[in-house]
Design a protein around this motif. Structure first.
Motif, short mmCIF file in Angstrom:
data_model
loop_
_atom_site.label_atom_id
_atom_site.label_comp_id
_atom_site.label_asym_id
_atom_site.label_seq_id
_atom_site.Cartn_x
_atom_site.Cartn_y
_atom_site.Cartn_z
N THR A 1 0.83 -1.21 0.00
CA THR A 1 0.00 0.00 0.00
C THR A 1 0.86 1.25 0.00
OG1 THR A 1 -1.76 -1.15 1.21
CG2 THR A 1 -1.79 1.26 1.25
N PHE A 2 1.91 1.22 0.83
CA PHE A 2 2.76 2.40 0.98
C PHE A 2 3.51 2.73 -0.30
CE2 PHE A 2 6.65 4.62 2.24
CZ PHE A 2 6.11 5.60 3.05
N TYR A 3 4.00 1.71 -0.99
CA TYR A 3 4.82 1.94 -2.18
C TYR A 3 4.06 1.65 -3.48
CZ TYR A 3 9.00 2.55 0.61
OH TYR A 3 9.93 3.01 1.48
N LEU B 1 -2.94 6.26 6.30
CA LEU B 1 -2.29 6.72 7.51
C LEU B 1 -2.11 5.56 8.49
CD1 LEU B 1 -2.96 10.07 9.27
CD2 LEU B 1 -2.67 8.01 10.62
N LYS B 2 -3.15 4.73 8.63
CA LYS B 2 -3.05 3.56 9.52
C LYS B 2 -1.96 2.62 9.04
CE LYS B 2 -7.95 3.61 10.83
NZ LYS B 2 -9.26 2.90 10.71
N THR B 3 -1.88 2.44 7.71
CA THR B 3 -0.86 1.57 7.14
C THR B 3 0.54 2.09 7.44
OG1 THR B 3 -2.28 0.84 5.33
CG2 THR B 3 0.08 0.70 4.97
N THR B 4 0.75 3.38 7.26
CA THR B 4 2.06 3.98 7.51
C THR B 4 2.44 3.86 8.98
OG1 THR B 4 1.61 5.55 5.72
CG2 THR B 4 3.43 6.07 7.18
N LEU C 1 -1.85 9.84 -2.91
CA LEU C 1 -1.69 9.04 -1.70
C LEU C 1 -0.24 8.64 -1.45
CD1 LEU C 1 -4.85 6.74 -1.80
CD2 LEU C 1 -4.42 8.72 -0.36
N SER C 2 0.51 8.32 -2.51
CA SER C 2 1.89 7.90 -2.30
C SER C 2 2.73 9.05 -1.73
CB SER C 2 2.51 7.40 -3.61
OG SER C 2 2.56 8.44 -4.58
N GLU C 3 2.43 10.29 -2.15
CA GLU C 3 3.16 11.43 -1.61
C GLU C 3 2.76 11.71 -0.16
OE1 GLU C 3 2.53 14.68 -4.24
OE2 GLU C 3 3.74 13.84 -5.86
N ILE C 4 1.46 11.57 0.14
CA ILE C 4 1.00 11.76 1.52
C ILE C 4 1.63 10.71 2.43
CG2 ILE C 4 -1.00 11.71 3.04
CD1 ILE C 4 -0.85 14.21 1.36
N ASN C 5 1.73 9.45 1.95
CA ASN C 5 2.39 8.40 2.72
C ASN C 5 3.80 8.80 3.10
OD1 ASN C 5 0.16 6.76 2.53
ND2 ASN C 5 0.95 5.52 0.86
N GLN C 6 4.52 9.37 2.12
CA GLN C 6 5.92 9.75 2.36
C GLN C 6 6.01 10.88 3.38
OE1 GLN C 6 8.54 8.05 0.66
NE2 GLN C 6 9.59 8.96 2.40
N VAL C 7 5.09 11.85 3.30
CA VAL C 7 5.08 12.95 4.27
C VAL C 7 4.87 12.41 5.68
CG1 VAL C 7 3.78 14.97 5.04
CG2 VAL C 7 4.23 14.66 2.61
N ILE C 8 3.87 11.57 5.86
CA ILE C 8 3.54 11.04 7.18
C ILE C 8 4.69 10.20 7.72
CG2 ILE C 8 1.98 9.51 8.45
CD1 ILE C 8 -0.21 10.39 6.42
#
Length: 496
Positions: free
Chosen positions: A369-371, A386-389, A417-424
């Motif tokens: 999911t993250f990548y 967010l939960k995944t990260t 979503l991939s960019e938001i994952n990286q930020v979080i």
């Protein structure tokens, strides 16, 4: 035009250089025309041209024209990508028009300067006379504006006073300086010192000239890898052409202006940073593809283990039943208890395997999911991501940090979503590292706390990530979002 002249020079250098590279014969024309409040600049060549399907991607980092339309080992690489970023930083746009076999036009716009007359306040001083100036340390430091981050400069000049003046200037900016008194010594230093960031090179030196030194360096390092700025008293077109042909990035003419030296250095350091950012982006994209693929491969054996564990649990129950039936009615209670105890041990081992498999599956799913591949900006609910990260970070830091989540339902937002994952993930890891630093510094054994909460506020959503680690000093807070700024020791963080 309203522009940084050094960056404008770099844009034109990249575009004209690219036109020369792909034009064997014909002409290269540079035009500039005012339209409303913008200046339109065009670099027109009669070269091999670019296919229409490459117009958009030609500005991507490391993008190269297909072999049919390019020369061996002559891609367009980073030059056009950097030019695009610089044009956009100025508030302009850049585009390409081309017909295969007939030529290419690269065009860009920059805003017109209106009522912005600036006075030249820089003072030109010959290096040989600067030593005569008697200034105290406070005067020197007030004129020297530090550049974030320390770099190592190689200063090559056979005149001691020139090396001293330039070296003191660079050290005042917070950089490291290595000196060479001859061309051969410079080559030896470059060969053995792999941390040189930039070379300031005198042209007129005995035995080996600066031009020859530059050519030798270019056999190993490209202009992008190791910038070289020539320092010369010759201010004519022939010297400029000879220097550029030798592989120089830039020229400074004696007598040297401190402000000009500072500006030129900063320009090339900014380009190094930009190139490193582009390389880092490419690495992250590649890492995403690799991790997604590895996660898929891990998922298969995980499924096999899960199936085998399920079958083993089923077979153990059947085997236990078979043993009890085999013993018949004469089975003593004490022996039955022994049977039950041993089988309970078997079941507990299987339970550990099952828990491990479930945890592994959860992590693999989170990684995928993250990548996952970039799907662009679209209406999305980031809560699940967010939960995944958080689960990925928790898997790594769970022994030292307690993760507390207060997650409200969120409306959809327009997001990638991939960019938001990286930020979080970046902020969570930064917080976890701050907690670890506090634990190590004060010998704290208890777990630290990292709290993640979400809520919606009017037409926005709020994501808050708080840690109880070492707090940031006030003078650091203003710098933390600057590229390459980091408080970590060398080798432990890039500040990106």
């Amino acid at each position: 035009m309203l522009a940084d002249k050094d960056r404008l020079k770099q844009i034109l250098h990249n575009l004209v250089g690219n036109a020369i590279k792909f034009t064997d014969q014909g002409s290269i024309t540079v035009k500039a025309q005012q339209k409303d409040d913008m200046m339109h600049v065009k670099v027109i060549d009669t070269g091999i041209g670019i296919p229409e399907d490459k117009f958009e991607s030609v500005f991507d980092s490391f993008e190269q024209i297909e072999e049919t339309y390019s020369r061996p080992n002559d891609g367009i690489g980073l030059g056009l990508s950097i030019s695009k970023k610089l044009v956009e930083l100025h508030g302009g746009t850049i585009w390409v028009e081309s017909t295969v076999g007939k030529g290419t036009t690269f065009a860009f716009t920059l805003p017109i300067a209106r009522d912005t007359q600036e006075k030249e306040t820089d003072v030109m001083l010959p290096l040989s006379k600067i030593q005569e100036e008697k200034k105290d340390d406070s005067s020197e430091s007030s004129e020297t504006i530090p550049i974030d981050g320390a770099y190592t400069f190689l200063v090559v000049d056979d005149e001691p006073v020139n090396r001293e003046v330039i070296g003191n200037f660079l050290k005042g900016m917070g950089h490291h300086v290595v000196n060479a008194v001859s061309g051969q010594e410079a080559l030896d230093i470059v060969e053995g010192h792999h941390n040189i960031s930039m070379v300031l090179l005198d042209v007129n030196m005995p035995r080996i000239s600066g031009y020859e030194v530059c050519k030798k360096i270019r056999e190993k390092y490209s202009a992008n890898q190791l910038p070289i700025i020539f320092i010369t008293a010759r201010n004519n077109e022939e010297a400029l052409v000879t220097g550029l042909e030798a592989g120089a990035n830039d020229f400074l003419t004696k007598p040297i202006s401190r402000n000009e030296l500072r500006s030129r250095i900063k320009t090339h350091l900014d380009l190094i940073k930009t190139q490193n950012q582009l390389v880092q982006s490419e690495k992250m994209a590649t890492l995403g593809i690799l991790v997604s693929g590895v996660a898929h491969e891990i998922n298969n054996p995980t499924s096999f283990i899960h199936t085998a564990g399920y079958n083993l649990n089923r077979d153990l129950k059947s085997f236990k039943k078979y043993l009890i039936e085999l013993a018949g009615d004469d089975l003593e209670p004490e022996l039955l208890n022994t049977f039950n105890e041993r089988f309970e041990e078997f079941y507990s081992h299987l339970k550990v395997i099952e828990n491990g498999v479930q945890r592994n599956s959860k992590i693999v799913k989170a990684l995928r999911t993250f990548y996952k591949s970039d799907e662009g900006y679209k209406p999305s609910n980031i809560l699940e991501n967010l939960k995944t990260t958080v689960s990925l970070a928790e898997a790594h830091y769970k022994d030292k940090i307690e993760f507390i989540t207060q997650l409200e339902d969120l409306p959809q937002i327009h997001a990638n979503l991939s960019e938001i994952n990286q930020v979080i993930m970046n902020i969570i890891v930064n917080g976890c590292q701050a907690i670890e630093q506090k634990q190590e510094k004060y010998g704290i054994k208890d777990k630290g706390k990292l709290t993640i909460l979400t809520r919606s506020e009017r037409d926005q959503i709020l994501v808050s990530i708080a840690n109880d680690g070492i707090p940031l000093p006030e003078n650091i807070i203003t710098k933390i979002f600057d590229p390459f700024f980091t408080t970590k020791p060398t080798g432990e963080g890039t500040g990106m």
